[in-house]
Design an enzyme around this catalytic site. Sequence first.
Site, short mmCIF file in Angstrom:
data_model
loop_
_atom_site.label_atom_id
_atom_site.label_comp_id
_atom_site.label_asym_id
_atom_site.label_seq_id
_atom_site.Cartn_x
_atom_site.Cartn_y
_atom_site.Cartn_z
N LYS A 1 -2.06 -7.44 3.87
CA LYS A 1 -3.23 -6.75 3.30
C LYS A 1 -4.14 -7.75 2.55
O LYS A 1 -3.77 -8.89 2.35
CB LYS A 1 -2.80 -5.59 2.40
CG LYS A 1 -1.83 -4.63 3.10
CD LYS A 1 -2.42 -4.01 4.38
CE LYS A 1 -1.36 -3.51 5.35
NZ LYS A 1 -0.87 -2.19 5.13
C1 PLP Z 1 0.03 -1.13 5.57
C2 PLP Z 1 -0.36 0.27 5.63
C3 PLP Z 1 0.43 1.29 5.09
C4 PLP Z 1 1.81 1.06 4.56
O1 PLP Z 1 1.87 0.08 3.61
P1 PLP Z 1 3.26 -0.73 3.37
O2 PLP Z 1 3.01 -1.46 2.10
O3 PLP Z 1 3.43 -1.63 4.56
O4 PLP Z 1 4.33 0.27 3.26
C5 PLP Z 1 -0.06 2.58 5.11
N1 PLP Z 1 -1.25 2.88 5.64
C6 PLP Z 1 -2.03 1.93 6.19
C7 PLP Z 1 -3.36 2.33 6.74
C8 PLP Z 1 -1.60 0.60 6.23
O5 PLP Z 1 -2.38 -0.33 6.79
#
Ligand code: PLP
Length: 450
Positions: free
Chosen positions: A240
Amino acid sequence: MQPNPGHSECRPPLSRREFLAASSAALAGTALAAAENDVPDAESPPKLALHGGEKTIQQRAKLGLRWGDPERQRLDATLSQDSLFYWKGPQTARFIKGFQQVTPLKHVMTCSSGTAALHIAVAAAGIGPGDEVITSPITDIGTVIGVLFQQGVPVFADLEASTYNLNPAEVERQITPRTKAIIAVHLGGNPCDMTALKAIADTHRLVLIEDAAQAWGATHRGEPVGTFGHIACWSLQHSKLITCGDGGVVASNDDRFGPLLQPFGDKGYDRIKGGLLESFATNYRMTEEQAAIAGAQLDRLEDIVSKRARLGTLLTERIRGLQGVLPHQVHPADRCGYWFYFFRLIPGAFKCDRAEFVKALAAEGIEAGAGYIAVPLHRNPVFQRHGFFAGRWPIRELGLTSMDYSKWETPEAEAILKTGVKITIHEGMTEEYIVSVAQGIRKVARYYTA
Ligand SMILES: *Cc1c(COP(=O)(O)O)cnc(C)c1O
């Protein structure tokens, strides 16, 4: 202090004239110039790198580490503390303060992942057995894991063709007496149409949850995403925009849901009110070490997002009008952080299939991929077989839902994943680099134009 390599190229936005001057100067006398030709020349299209022609991008962008001294200092300070536990921890408190400066929300709970944040959100929203939650079929499965664990039913609504976000008309079409909530996923950092979704949620008295996992720093009509719904969620997972390896944030301005976020992330213990356990929850706590790194990362957020927004907008400007290509659509009053850039190929417009188009882009030196997730979420075997809990789905067996994912259709989502091309955008890239990415896309598109 060491300069952050990820930001060494950040500059104030160029004016259009400066930009054109800079980019044409950069192009003159380089191998990039070969592909720059605004008038298509049907007689002699430039030879693709795939076929032994000159590569559009000779050198990969040097992206560098996304962390450095500020993270190291925070982590070092943490190790002098006598507790690494989140509650009343100085790193967690500092992170929350920084978070609230970016996204002014009153109740904030740090947690172990974006998935955890979303589970806490749906638990706080009161989603229970058989309750339907409308969301996007193109997202990370983390969006709906919490819904399923609360014994709710994810209902996948179809998407808009060029934003790849929920189509408000399709959301409205899926509302039933069992609908309790909407989870709006800001895909790729592109804000959903929150004006329309909020109106739908208000009319039908639904809880509106924002999944901003990919949308750190994004704004909708000038306001930060996460401030439109009742509850909002972010991820700090490695991929992210900012990260501490794994982590999440769930936050709310609503006094009905806000006070529930902390206990639902902490085994039901309400650390403010105390008292006996009032709710059943799991342990999704985040450590001080994670909060320390995440806090330092927050300080980089504005640079990261403003740079990515500029690069994504530039790529759209440079491929707009190209025959057969639909650019990533972002509302002009919004800011998209381009967690990825995604354009679509119009079926029949090219003499090649998408796989060959992407192969040709890669040969030109462009970081490109075919589609995003392989299939809409409900096309995965676990959904097709309704095998969520040891091969079973108790609410379906009990008649609390008649959902049949094997018959569920979201044609636009399907088409988006079949025709989409994902392009990497990164804050370490320069404007010149993105101009050459656009040139490579144009070169390939013109070569294959039917
Ligand atoms: C990455 C992501 C998640 C989940 O996040 P994690 O930290 O990997 O559990 C949920 N929704 C979206 C749109 C994502 O890109």
